[in-house]
Motif scaffolding. Sequence first.
Motif: not given
Length: 820
Positions: A207-211, A228-232, A294-304, A306-310
Amino acid sequence: MSTGRLRTKKKACSSDQSPDSLPVRSSGRQVKKKAAEAADDDDEASEKKYRKCEKAGCTATCPVCFASAAERCAKNGYTSRWYHLSCGEHFCNECFDHYYRSHKDGYEKYTAWKRIWTSNGKSEPSPKAFMADQQLPYWVQCTKPECGKWRQLTKEIQLTPQIAKTYRCGMKLNNSTKTEGSDQCSMPEDLRVAEVSDHWWYSMLILPPLLKDSVAAPFLAAYYPDCVGMSPSCTSTNRLPGESNLVKLEHLKSVPNVTVAGMNKYFQPFYQPNECGKALCVRPDVMELDELYEFPEYSRDPTMYLALRNLILALWYTNCKEALTPQKCIHHIIVRGLVRIRCVQEMERILYFMTRKGLINTGILSVTPDQYLLPKEYHNKSVIIIGAGAAGLAAARQLHNFGIKVIVLEAKDRIGGRVWDDKTFTGVTVGRGAQIVNGCVNNPMALMCEQLGIKMHKLGEKCDLIQEGGRITDPTIDKRMDFHFNAILDVVSEWRKDKTQHQDVPLGEKIQEIYKAFIQESGIQFSELEEKVLQFHLSNLEYACGSNLSQVSARSWDHNEFFAQFAGDHTLLTVGYSTVIDKLAEGLDIRLNFPVQSIDYSGEEVQVTTADGTVWTTQKVLVTVPLALLQKNAIQFNPPLSEKKIKAINSLGAGVIEKIALQFPYRFWDSKIQGADFFGHVPPNSSQRGLFSVFYDMDPEGKESILMSVVTGDAVTTIKNLDDQQVLQQCMTVLRELFKEQEVPDPVKFFVTQWSNDPWLQMAYSFVKTGGSGEAYDMIAEDIQGKVFFAGEATNRHFPQTVTGAYLSGVREASKIAAF
């Protein structure tokens, strides 16, 4: 998923049997036989005691249950199934049952969490998501510089930013004191920590991390938190509780601008749902193209990502007066499990990328050598910047802050270029060049004003049109002609849809053609006054273009409007743009009176020769001189510029407007204008339409008596050969006509600009000439061999003609230079 069956403590599943299948009934003789076989077989005995994780590729040979929730938790022993979250984190089937089975003690806690998650989030509220969000232990890094080891907190400890900021090995977290001695740092780090940095570890994350409680949450209340990378599950990410999602979205359509308490109202870094067309915004739920590159490794699941960029963006706009460093971000990353270590590592990469791109850590920030914003691998470059205007200084400030050696060569005896403020008027700064900020939302000028503590004066919309003779034009006539004027431009927009560059015509010619056709077809006859008001609106268009409309492209006159523009208030920078420019220049190596004659980039290094014969050697050079100088070959390039670039340079026009400012002994206009920031002058005929068409009141507080006006279009040519006193007399003649019913005093002070006669400027701002296109801006901006770069308002296709556009072009080129 387990069926909740009963099972004997020592019974192990065979290798080809699903751990969730029911046991096959056997006779007593068969059981005894199997037990005897097992006793003779070490492997079989081992399987009874241990069971490997079934996740293909998982490196955990003997998993340990982190949950310890069930009374019969497997700990590090046997369970019928291990549930994999990461290569270092598993939970056993007994703990799964503890929360998932309705008759178990943990079921109520799981269902309560599930209700909140379903209410706020979009992803499936699975048992694995529950374990990751609620049961995984937190990890925290020792803040001792000589230690920095990662430690796992006990399950009951809730990590907070304060704990993350102050944690030391061995710290008792209930009273923030340390246990016996300070030798806790000597304890070895958990072996799992080292694995987190490896690429394969992240690929095995279920599971991707949710802040939790992200600083970005107030900006993003309209989004599903997990998108957007945050925990509901956090109260900070609740999406307008008590309403259905549909109602929430409908509600938000009417309030697209999200403002955060205590923050500058012009800071709106994230798009809101159903919103579009706002400059320098990012989609919080989508990666931009340059981010994917710059970060192709996140193309499949960008959650992490997005969480950090946001989070980083929100932290920057929360306090833009200080440089945002990795250390300031770390303690705001609150997420359970080993993945927090990975988040901290990735955050540093993302922060450096965003810094290089000028998304954060920009503006008038100034850093010392021990605080450079990019790592040492970026520092081994030297750059010469030609021109100390907004573009050159923006690039120089960025590169200097990155840790790159920069020298700025300026031909004039002052910095600022087309920013030049006159501070000799009593109590007021008057810009000889730019002074108005067009659209403040996300405008970097608003950011720098916030950094400097400067207030921007919002310009009102009221603009009475005064006729020569002194009468104020009926607002209904103004509205009517404004409508017709915009309708003509709409027809131009329709006409150009299928036109090529070769079919282009002058904008003035096309407007006249459409206007005549409308008169003939409609039979409408405009009054003499209405015709004059239309001329006023045309003069305003010439002001926007910086040229007579006979030279401007009908096809591409507003090419930049196809891109998102700055929204919000138009403001008067009462302190003048020079306040920002001077701060950008502070501490930089700027050499005045050094006009550049040639740039030789034929060798490995670039050689720049100035008028005094000095040859400067550098790795890269950034050219920010005005378009007019490029058109006149003021700088010789070796090898010469490509035909493509020269064609682009010449397809744009070097527009000119002039200004006049006058200080009077008293405010004679107050009673008539009644507090408006500006008023218009209805021209007596088309030939005079650009002669002092708008007058600005330069003191919003109404204490000083200063008016400023502009000369545009053909009127620029009319005054070009006049001396300042003659221009003043023409302006006073107009003012006395507009205020004929009263005495208009002579000014006590005035200035008239001569931008077209300045040898190192020769223009105000660019426009697209007939037969040209907006692509020319991009072509001029293209670098040559990674050695020669170009910036300035005439290289910014999105925001030409403005100080903001020039500034952003400098930031853009600094990013490119740093990346090479």
